[in-house]
Design an enzyme around this catalytic site. Sequence first.
Site, PDB file in Angstrom:
ATOM      1  N   ARG A  13       0.848  -1.207   0.000  1.00 23.17           N
ATOM      2  CA  ARG A  13       0.000   0.000   0.000  1.00 23.17           C
ATOM      3  C   ARG A  13       0.884   1.258   0.000  1.00 23.17           C
ATOM      4  O   ARG A  13       1.004   1.950  -1.002  1.00 23.17           O
ATOM      5  CB  ARG A  13      -0.957  -0.024   1.210  1.00 23.17           C
ATOM      6  CG  ARG A  13      -2.145   0.917   1.082  1.00 23.17           C
ATOM      7  CD  ARG A  13      -1.845   2.360   1.443  1.00 23.17           C
ATOM      8  NE  ARG A  13      -1.317   2.503   2.804  1.00 23.17           N
ATOM      9  CZ  ARG A  13      -0.767   3.607   3.268  1.00 23.17           C
ATOM     10  NH1 ARG A  13      -0.658   4.680   2.487  1.00 23.17           N
ATOM     11  NH2 ARG A  13      -0.266   3.666   4.485  1.00 23.17           N
ATOM     12  N   ASP A  14       1.561   1.527   1.096  1.00 24.14           N
ATOM     13  CA  ASP A  14       2.352   2.758   1.194  1.00 24.14           C
ATOM     14  C   ASP A  14       3.449   2.769   0.126  1.00 24.14           C
ATOM     15  O   ASP A  14       3.790   3.820  -0.428  1.00 24.14           O
ATOM     16  CB  ASP A  14       2.971   2.862   2.598  1.00 24.14           C
ATOM     17  CG  ASP A  14       3.193   4.300   3.049  1.00 24.14           C
ATOM     18  OD1 ASP A  14       3.017   5.222   2.242  1.00 24.14           O
ATOM     19  OD2 ASP A  14       3.551   4.498   4.228  1.00 24.14           O
ATOM     20  N   HIS A 205       5.221   3.897  12.763  1.00 21.64           N
ATOM     21  CA  HIS A 205       5.362   3.860  11.305  1.00 21.64           C
ATOM     22  C   HIS A 205       6.393   4.933  10.941  1.00 21.64           C
ATOM     23  O   HIS A 205       6.112   6.118  11.056  1.00 21.64           O
ATOM     24  CB  HIS A 205       3.973   4.161  10.724  1.00 21.64           C
ATOM     25  CG  HIS A 205       3.891   4.338   9.242  1.00 21.64           C
ATOM     26  ND1 HIS A 205       3.240   3.430   8.422  1.00 21.64           N
ATOM     27  CD2 HIS A 205       4.312   5.328   8.417  1.00 21.64           C
ATOM     28  CE1 HIS A 205       3.272   3.861   7.164  1.00 21.64           C
ATOM     29  NE2 HIS A 205       3.921   5.012   7.133  1.00 21.64           N
ATOM     30  N   HIS A 207       9.365   6.614   8.336  1.00 16.67           N
ATOM     31  CA  HIS A 207       9.953   6.747   6.995  1.00 16.67           C
ATOM     32  C   HIS A 207      11.429   7.098   7.156  1.00 16.67           C
ATOM     33  O   HIS A 207      11.840   7.659   8.169  1.00 16.67           O
ATOM     34  CB  HIS A 207       9.209   7.820   6.194  1.00 16.67           C
ATOM     35  CG  HIS A 207       7.906   7.334   5.639  1.00 16.67           C
ATOM     36  ND1 HIS A 207       7.714   7.066   4.309  1.00 16.67           N
ATOM     37  CD2 HIS A 207       6.735   7.035   6.256  1.00 16.67           C
ATOM     38  CE1 HIS A 207       6.469   6.627   4.122  1.00 16.67           C
ATOM     39  NE2 HIS A 207       5.857   6.605   5.280  1.00 16.67           N
ATOM     40  N   CYS A 238       4.492   9.258   0.050  1.00 16.07           N
ATOM     41  CA  CYS A 238       3.076   9.597   0.071  1.00 16.07           C
ATOM     42  C   CYS A 238       2.838  10.652  -0.989  1.00 16.07           C
ATOM     43  O   CYS A 238       3.487  11.701  -0.977  1.00 16.07           O
ATOM     44  CB  CYS A 238       2.650  10.132   1.435  1.00 16.07           C
ATOM     45  SG  CYS A 238       0.936  10.717   1.421  1.00 16.07           S
ATOM     46  N   ASN A 247       9.397   4.068   3.323  1.00 16.28           N
ATOM     47  CA  ASN A 247       9.335   3.596   4.706  1.00 16.28           C
ATOM     48  C   ASN A 247      10.669   2.976   5.082  1.00 16.28           C
ATOM     49  O   ASN A 247      11.450   2.578   4.223  1.00 16.28           O
ATOM     50  CB  ASN A 247       8.282   2.497   4.830  1.00 16.28           C
ATOM     51  CG  ASN A 247       6.883   2.993   4.558  1.00 16.28           C
ATOM     52  OD1 ASN A 247       6.497   3.166   3.411  1.00 16.28           O
ATOM     53  ND2 ASN A 247       6.140   3.247   5.601  1.00 16.28           N
TER      54      ASN A 247
HETATM   55  N1  COA Z   1     -13.287   4.406  -2.416  1.00 17.26           N
HETATM   56  C1  COA Z   1     -13.555   4.572  -3.734  1.00 17.26           C
HETATM   57  N2  COA Z   1     -14.149   5.663  -4.231  1.00 17.26           N
HETATM   58  C2  COA Z   1     -14.506   6.619  -3.359  1.00 17.26           C
HETATM   59  C3  COA Z   1     -14.281   6.504  -1.988  1.00 17.26           C
HETATM   60  C4  COA Z   1     -13.638   5.341  -1.526  1.00 17.26           C
HETATM   61  N3  COA Z   1     -13.361   5.163  -0.240  1.00 17.26           N
HETATM   62  N4  COA Z   1     -14.745   7.597  -1.380  1.00 17.26           N
HETATM   63  C5  COA Z   1     -15.255   8.394  -2.338  1.00 17.26           C
HETATM   64  N5  COA Z   1     -15.107   7.795  -3.533  1.00 17.26           N
HETATM   65  C6  COA Z   1     -15.516   8.313  -4.846  1.00 17.26           C
HETATM   66  C7  COA Z   1     -16.920   8.871  -4.847  1.00 17.26           C
HETATM   67  O1  COA Z   1     -17.856   7.850  -5.077  1.00 17.26           O
HETATM   68  C8  COA Z   1     -16.856   9.858  -5.975  1.00 17.26           C
HETATM   69  O2  COA Z   1     -16.902   9.179  -7.198  1.00 17.26           O
HETATM   70  P1  COA Z   1     -17.659   9.805  -8.477  1.00 17.26           P
HETATM   71  O3  COA Z   1     -17.011  11.128  -8.726  1.00 17.26           O
HETATM   72  O4  COA Z   1     -17.395   8.797  -9.555  1.00 17.26           O
HETATM   73  O5  COA Z   1     -19.065   9.916  -8.070  1.00 17.26           O
HETATM   74  C9  COA Z   1     -15.450  10.422  -5.858  1.00 17.26           C
HETATM   75  O6  COA Z   1     -14.681   9.417  -5.163  1.00 17.26           O
HETATM   76  C10 COA Z   1     -15.390  11.721  -5.074  1.00 17.26           C
HETATM   77  O7  COA Z   1     -16.068  11.546  -3.841  1.00 17.26           O
HETATM   78  P2  COA Z   1     -16.141  12.661  -2.723  1.00 17.26           P
HETATM   79  O8  COA Z   1     -16.919  12.110  -1.568  1.00 17.26           O
HETATM   80  O9  COA Z   1     -16.618  13.961  -3.324  1.00 17.26           O
HETATM   81  O10 COA Z   1     -14.680  12.740  -2.276  1.00 17.26           O
HETATM   82  P3  COA Z   1     -13.528  13.793  -2.535  1.00 17.26           P
HETATM   83  O11 COA Z   1     -13.368  14.166  -3.951  1.00 17.26           O
HETATM   84  O12 COA Z   1     -13.678  14.873  -1.541  1.00 17.26           O
HETATM   85  O13 COA Z   1     -12.254  12.862  -2.141  1.00 17.26           O
HETATM   86  C11 COA Z   1     -11.444  10.977  -0.871  1.00 17.26           C
HETATM   87  C12 COA Z   1     -12.162  12.314  -0.851  1.00 17.26           C
HETATM   88  C13 COA Z   1     -11.195  10.597   0.564  1.00 17.26           C
HETATM   89  C14 COA Z   1     -12.317   9.950  -1.549  1.00 17.26           C
HETATM   90  C15 COA Z   1     -10.114  11.130  -1.679  1.00 17.26           C
HETATM   91  O14 COA Z   1      -9.470  12.308  -1.291  1.00 17.26           O
HETATM   92  C16 COA Z   1      -9.216   9.950  -1.479  1.00 17.26           C
HETATM   93  O15 COA Z   1      -9.511   8.848  -1.884  1.00 17.26           O
HETATM   94  N6  COA Z   1      -8.055  10.155  -0.836  1.00 17.26           N
HETATM   95  C17 COA Z   1      -7.138   9.082  -0.536  1.00 17.26           C
HETATM   96  C18 COA Z   1      -5.823   9.613  -0.198  1.00 17.26           C
HETATM   97  C19 COA Z   1      -4.829   8.534   0.138  1.00 17.26           C
HETATM   98  O16 COA Z   1      -4.997   7.384  -0.161  1.00 17.26           O
HETATM   99  N7  COA Z   1      -3.753   8.962   0.767  1.00 17.26           N
HETATM  100  C20 COA Z   1      -2.675   8.106   1.102  1.00 17.26           C
HETATM  101  C21 COA Z   1      -2.899   7.290   2.295  1.00 17.26           C
HETATM  102  S1  COA Z   1      -2.953   8.179   3.813  1.00 17.26           S
HETATM  103 ZN    ZN Z   2       3.766   6.148   5.377  1.00 17.23          ZN
END
Ligand code: COA
Ligand code: ZN
Length: 299
Positions: A13-14, A205, A207, A238, A247
């Site tokens: 994942r990371d 955790h 890095h 990240c 990491n």
């Molecule tokens: N898994 C899959 N899709 C997701 C989801 C999830 N957990 N949460 C939201 N979505 C989808 C929504 O269905 C929507 O899809 P659509 O545009 O096709 O309808 C889209 O993502 C946007 O949803 P919204 O609720 O408006 O979210 P956002 O645009 O504000 O984004 C997150 C918020 C959390 C979904 C997004 O920022 C994200 O996935 N971040 C992950 C960051 C990450 O992994 N960081 C590293 C690890 S810490």
């Molecule tokens: Zn990390």
Amino acid sequence: MSECIVINEVGPRDGLQSQDKHLTVAERASLIKSLLTAGLQHIEAGSFVSPRAVPQMAGTDEVFHLLGPENSPYLSALVPNMKGYELARSAGASTVAVVVSATETMNQKNINMSLQQTLETAANIIRRGRAEGARVQAYLSVAFECPYEGKVAADTILSQARQLAAWDADEIVIADTIGAADPASVRSLLNALVAEHGAEKIACHFHDTRAMGLANTFAAIESGVRRFDSSLGGLGGCPFAPGAKGNVATEDVVMMCEQMGFKTGVQMPLLLAAVKMVSELTGHTQGGRAHYWLSNNAV
Ligand code: COA
Ligand code: ZN
């Protein structure tokens, strides 16, 4: 009897989320299989996040399906919101990881939520996970320094950890997301956290951005912590935290812990085979700081 160190392998994942080459679902599953074969019993298999935000993690449900229910007790997944929690649970994840970044800006950049919204989301996921028999790890990200807001006060982390513990998270993971911690700050923060919550509840955790990953791991061990995240080959970073490097490498942590007399359950030659596999799959040579020595001496 030797004491154990529990390693949570976060490379799939990371590590993979920040690679420019996007691995296929089948490649990700075979990498995870090789880590299981090496003896790793806690592996973060991916995340259930927006595929637009992190395309590298698209298809994590299929990774779980390919690995099958027999392996799911060993696998966890990161979830940013309730939708992610539901997707992870229906894919078979028995453990989920929720991430609270310690600062306002980091939450906005990472998951487009305020700190307050993130805390509410974490509370809901933790409570629901507990009620539904899932294990919930609660991460406190950028716990020492934030790439946007600078140094994070220990009191902030202590009070956020207190909240996560009050909601009954199974584990609180102190994450040095950008690798800015040093052994003295680790010791002082982790001494306080272990005194308040007990070592069983706390994980770290780290890095290796500033080459202090192993030193920080040692400092946390001295504070009583026995649970650590690490990533095979030191893979990682990240996409939302500028400057974050990989990491601390799993093989470095295993080497140090075993040399100090702890048991990790990891078989080094098989772990090195997994590192070789991920180098081939990502197209970049991966390896921790002891890679050369281990490659020539590990038995
Ligand atoms: N898994 C899959 N899709 C997701 C989801 C999830 N957990 N949460 C939201 N979505 C989808 C929504 O269905 C929507 O899809 P659509 O545009 O096709 O309808 C889209 O993502 C946007 O949803 P919204 O609720 O408006 O979210 P956002 O645009 O504000 O984004 C997150 C918020 C959390 C979904 C997004 O920022 C994200 O996935 N971040 C992950 C960051 C990450 O992994 N960081 C590293 C690890 S810490
Ligand atoms: Zn990390």
